[in-house]
Motif scaffolding. Structure first.
Motif, PDB file in Angstrom:
ATOM      1  N   PHE A   2       0.832  -1.200   0.000  1.00  0.00           N
ATOM      2  CA  PHE A   2       0.000   0.000   0.000  1.00  0.00           C
ATOM      3  C   PHE A   2       0.868   1.253   0.000  1.00  0.00           C
ATOM      4  N   LEU A   3       1.750   1.344   1.000  1.00  0.00           N
ATOM      5  CA  LEU A   3       2.635   2.502   1.104  1.00  0.00           C
ATOM      6  C   LEU A   3       3.539   2.603  -0.113  1.00  0.00           C
ATOM      7  N   LYS A   6       1.632   3.864  -3.183  1.00  0.00           N
ATOM      8  CA  LYS A   6       1.202   5.260  -3.002  1.00  0.00           C
ATOM      9  C   LYS A   6       2.379   6.214  -3.136  1.00  0.00           C
ATOM     10  N   LYS A 278      13.910   9.602   5.439  1.00  0.00           N
ATOM     11  CA  LYS A 278      12.579   9.358   5.982  1.00  0.00           C
ATOM     12  C   LYS A 278      12.619   8.890   7.431  1.00  0.00           C
ATOM     13  N   GLN A 281       9.780  10.275   9.421  1.00  0.00           N
ATOM     14  CA  GLN A 281       8.523   9.657   9.022  1.00  0.00           C
ATOM     15  C   GLN A 281       8.349   8.250   9.607  1.00  0.00           C
ATOM     16  N   VAL A 284       7.632   8.378  13.283  1.00  0.00           N
ATOM     17  CA  VAL A 284       6.216   8.625  13.545  1.00  0.00           C
ATOM     18  C   VAL A 284       5.410   7.349  13.358  1.00  0.00           C
ATOM     19  N   MET A 285       5.706   6.639  12.273  1.00  0.00           N
ATOM     20  CA  MET A 285       4.950   5.419  12.011  1.00  0.00           C
ATOM     21  C   MET A 285       5.152   4.404  13.128  1.00  0.00           C
ATOM     22  N   LYS A 286       6.386   4.328  13.615  1.00  0.00           N
ATOM     23  CA  LYS A 286       6.638   3.394  14.711  1.00  0.00           C
ATOM     24  C   LYS A 286       5.935   3.853  15.983  1.00  0.00           C
ATOM     25  N   ALA A 287       5.908   5.182  16.222  1.00  0.00           N
ATOM     26  CA  ALA A 287       5.242   5.697  17.419  1.00  0.00           C
ATOM     27  C   ALA A 287       3.757   5.372  17.406  1.00  0.00           C
ATOM     28  N   ILE A 288       3.133   5.447  16.233  1.00  0.00           N
ATOM     29  CA  ILE A 288       1.709   5.140  16.204  1.00  0.00           C
ATOM     30  C   ILE A 288       1.453   3.644  16.028  1.00  0.00           C
ATOM     31  N   GLY A 289       2.518   2.849  16.081  1.00  0.00           N
ATOM     32  CA  GLY A 289       2.286   1.416  16.209  1.00  0.00           C
ATOM     33  C   GLY A 289       2.755   0.537  15.063  1.00  0.00           C
ATOM     34  N   ALA A 290       3.449   1.104  14.052  1.00  0.00           N
ATOM     35  CA  ALA A 290       3.926   0.247  12.970  1.00  0.00           C
ATOM     36  C   ALA A 290       5.074  -0.627  13.485  1.00  0.00           C
ATOM     37  N   SER A 291       5.057  -1.908  13.133  1.00  0.00           N
ATOM     38  CA  SER A 291       6.167  -2.779  13.510  1.00  0.00           C
ATOM     39  C   SER A 291       7.300  -2.590  12.507  1.00  0.00           C
ATOM     40  N   PHE A 294       6.465  -4.248   9.242  1.00  0.00           N
ATOM     41  CA  PHE A 294       5.561  -3.515   8.362  1.00  0.00           C
ATOM     42  C   PHE A 294       6.348  -2.536   7.486  1.00  0.00           C
ATOM     43  N   PRO A 365      11.335   5.349  17.820  1.00  0.00           N
ATOM     44  CA  PRO A 365      10.044   6.034  17.695  1.00  0.00           C
ATOM     45  C   PRO A 365       9.973   7.296  18.555  1.00  0.00           C
TER      46      PRO A 365
ATOM     47  N   LEU B  56       6.498   4.145  24.681  1.00  0.00           N
ATOM     48  CA  LEU B  56       7.663   4.419  23.846  1.00  0.00           C
ATOM     49  C   LEU B  56       8.945   4.331  24.662  1.00  0.00           C
ATOM     50  N   SER B  80       5.082  -2.535  20.004  1.00  0.00           N
ATOM     51  CA  SER B  80       4.620  -1.801  18.828  1.00  0.00           C
ATOM     52  C   SER B  80       3.175  -2.160  18.501  1.00  0.00           C
ATOM     53  N   ARG B  83       1.004  -0.380  21.064  1.00  0.00           N
ATOM     54  CA  ARG B  83       0.801   1.031  20.714  1.00  0.00           C
ATOM     55  C   ARG B  83      -0.261   1.163  19.634  1.00  0.00           C
ATOM     56  N   LEU B  84      -0.215   0.223  18.709  1.00  0.00           N
ATOM     57  CA  LEU B  84      -1.129   0.286  17.575  1.00  0.00           C
ATOM     58  C   LEU B  84      -2.578   0.150  18.034  1.00  0.00           C
ATOM     59  N   TYR B  99       2.968  11.490   1.307  1.00  0.00           N
ATOM     60  CA  TYR B  99       2.415  11.007   0.043  1.00  0.00           C
ATOM     61  C   TYR B  99       1.076  10.293   0.202  1.00  0.00           C
ATOM     62  N   MET B 112      -1.795  -1.368   9.190  1.00  0.00           N
ATOM     63  CA  MET B 112      -0.716  -1.910  10.017  1.00  0.00           C
ATOM     64  C   MET B 112      -1.219  -3.129  10.780  1.00  0.00           C
TER      65      MET B 112
END
Ligand SMILES: Nc1ncnc2c1ncn2[C@@H]1O[C@H](COP(=O)(O)OP(=O)(O)OP(=O)(O)O)[C@@H](O)[C@H]1O
Ligand SMILES: [Mg+2]
Lengths: 373, 225
Positions: A2-3, A6, A278, A281, A284-291, A294, A365, B56, B80, B83-84, B99, B112
């Motif tokens: 997806f990423l 995009k 990045k 970026q 941020v993705m890791k902070a909001i939960g991306a492993s 991912f 993160p 974190l 992680s 957190r998600l 993007y 995710m």
């Protein structure tokens, strides 16, 4: 995925540029492999075309055509023994010929004169005209490429610095030897030409260059032991012994290997820089939960898609350029080989990105928290 | 138990020979439906507190219970995914992915976790609609104003329906009108969806929207009357 998709849609120019570089590398790889293939055909097609399982050369010759002479009587003797079903004699010389009919042009051609026994398995199929005939000692079948040089069926070929004259009875396809087009004639005719000087046959009976053997389980050791001055070689050893063959392939393969390494490094460096850019970026993705998985998957799938598209474009470009190459250029594309190199290139670039993607694990993160960029 | 509970949390950073005690024996409980604020001078430990509450950063000692789970005992890989699903972050700057359009920013978070269903899509649209971004679903971050970006970030924090919302100076990069707007919207979402929310802010004018105000001073947290 997806990423990956995009992002590529959003930054078209950036990815188009990297794609173009991968495409050019792929193109170079395919052109080189085509040249390698063409050169090896030129060097050894006749040898490769011989449907033999084991080859008898002079002892110590290292399967080099220039260094070998064996007694033809060995062929007659081993047939039916040691697991040999068929044995065919082969003699070769490099000669200079002229077409008698158009000799006013005075054009001379270097060719390989191969002496064989008519009807034996070494004899190639003609695409035009007749096969060789033991009752027609001076009839020869010649490679098609000589057709373009003005040789026609029924033409008389004059062998320079000799009074030998040959007559074209047929044409074959893809028969080159030692970088020269091959002329196949009767073994006896070749022998009387090649060993015209007294003593040049080294005292061998019915001397030939090499003997090709057919059979599923030939006992080469036994043949080596029972006949004086002979040594057996496998087909790939025999092909390797062709003049220039080993050196040419080594050069081409080395260039290909370097190209693969270079493309891996380029991909790895590109994506290393991308990931550095990045960091925020990804933080941020890791902070909001991306492993890590991912994020790595999205990087690697991006390289996969990009490389796949670029390599396919490279294949298309290769076939397009092949159209404009001059006819005489030793260039031949084998689709299976193009496919294999394409897949190798794809694997190599994905590996390059895997190496770069490893640094994603190191991104903290915490960079996303409490900081203005 | 739902909500967020910190019990006697301390955090010290080693800086060469000396150690900095960023948090000293901090205890804090936030119930679902509560919107609390933390104020305090720069360097007092507010972001550190939020990072620990948001899994974190691990505390040097003490317990952090999120929805009853002690996150001090979790492994990095589990953190992680924790957190998600359990925490929604709203950061100082919107920190959107350049993007992706507004809707995709939200769907990324769903992705995710796995597949995006049409229900997820619907929920994402509803969130953005609630925040007044119904017309901007297809806009990229560079096509949105600062306030709009921050609202997308708010919607992103809510899209996984996590019970804890943590915001670190969400209004720092906004002018005061937009800042009011954004804080009001966070409050509305917190109340409508019954979340436990903690907001760190420098801006005293935002405090009227919060249920409780804590003050952080040199790593010590006190409830302000
Ligand atoms: N990773 C770290 N390593 C060392 N010291 C740190 C680290 N993170 C924070 N600190 C220290 O901990 C203390 C608290 O920092 P924190 O970021 O929590 O402050 P803050 O209250 O958020 O400040 P601000 O209002 O400026 O954002 C500071 O003295 C800071 O220098
Ligand atoms: Mg801070």
């Amino acid at each position: 995925m997806f990423l990956a998709i995009k992002e590529m849609k959003h930054s078209k120019t950036r990815f188009a540029m990297i794609g173009a570089i991968i495409m050019l590398i792929a193109w170079l790889v395919f052109i080189l492999s085509g040249l390698g293939n063409g050169l090896s055909t030129l060097a050894a097609a006749t040898m490769k075309n011989i449907d033999g399982d084991l080859f008898v050369y002079e002892e110590g010759s290292e399967a080099a055509m220039m260094k070998t002479k064996v007694a033809g009587t060995v062929a007659d003797d081993v047939e039916g023994q040691y697991g040999v079903d068929n044995a065919a004699k082969f003699g070769q010389s490099t000669i200079i010929v002229q077409n008698e009919v158009v000799s006013d042009s005075k054009e001379k051609n270097d060719v390989t004169f191969a002496g064989i026994e008519p009807g034996k398995f070494i004899e190639p199929e003609v695409v035009e005209g007749k096969q060789l005939d033991a009752n027609d000692p001076f009839g020869v079948i010649i490679d098609e490429s000589l057709h373009e040089k003005g040789y026609e069926l029924g033409d008389t070929i004059v062998v320079t610095s000799s009074d030998l004259k040959l007559e074209v009875v047929g044409f074959t396809k893809g028969e080159t030897f030692n970088h020269l087009p091959t002329i196949f004639g009767n073994l006896e005719t070749w022998q009387s030409y090649a060993f015209a000087a007294p003593g040049s046959d080294n005292g061998l009976e019915n001397p030939v260059t090499m003997i090709a053997l057919q059979g599923d389980s030939i006992d080469g050791e036994q043949i080596n032991a029972n006949y004086d001055g002979v040594e057996t070689f496998t087909k790939s050893e025999a092909v390797m012994g062709m003049p220039g063959y080993k050196e040419e392939s080594a050069t081409i393969y080395m260039m290909l290997a370097f190209l693969f390494v270079i493309s891996a490094v380029i991909i790895a460096v590109f994506f290393y820089v991308f990931i550095l850019q990045k960091t925020q970026q990804f933080g941020v993705m890791k902070a909001i939960g991306a492993s890590d998985r991912f994020i790595k998957n999205s990087i690697i799938s991006q390289v996969f898609v990009l490389s796949l598209v670029s390599i396919i474009a490279g294949i298309a470009l290769t076939y397009l350029t092949a159209l404009v190459f001059p006819a005489g250029m030793p260039f031949s594309l084998d689709f299976k080989m193009v496919l294999i190199y394409g897949v190798v290139l794809l694997i190599v670039s994905v590996l390059g990105s895997v190496i770069s993607a490893r640094q994603v694990t190191k991104i903290d993160p915490l960079t996303a928290i409490g900081r203005v960029e | 138990m739902t909500g967020l509970a910190l019990k006697n949390v301390t955090k010290s950073f080693k800086e060469g020979d000396s150690t900095v005690d960023a948090l000293k024996n901090v205890s804090l409980t936030v119930e679902p439906g509560d919107f609390i604020a933390i104020i305090g001078p720069s360097g007092s430990g507010k972001s550190t507190l939020l990072s620990i509450a948001g899994a974190l950063l691990q505390p040097s000692s003490g317990e952090v219970l999120v929805n009853g789970t002690n996150i001090g005992e979790m492994k990095e890989t589990d953190l992680s995914s924790f957190r998600l699903t359990d925490i929604g972050f709203i950061l100082q700057t919107a920190n959107l992915i350049p993007y992706l359009n507004a809707l995709d920013q939200l769907l990324l978070v769903r992705r995710m976790k796995g597949k995006v269903t049409s229900k997820d899509m619907e929920f994402a649209r509803t969130l953005l609609n609630d925040l007044g971004l119904g017309q901007k679903l297809g806009k990229f971050p560079n096509e949105l104003s600062g306030g709009e970006r921050q609202r997308v970030a708010i919607a992103r924090a809510f899209v996984n329906n996590s019970n804890i919302i943590l915001a670190d100076e969400p209004t720092a990069s906004l002018d005061s009108n937009r800042a009011f707007e954004v804080v009001k919207q966070i409050r509305k979402e917190v109340k409508d969806r019954n979340k436990a929310a903690v907001m760190v802010t420098h801006d005293e004018r935002m405090l009227e929207f919060c249920d409780k105000v804590y003050r952080m001073e040199d790593g010590v947290l006190t409830l302000q009357a």
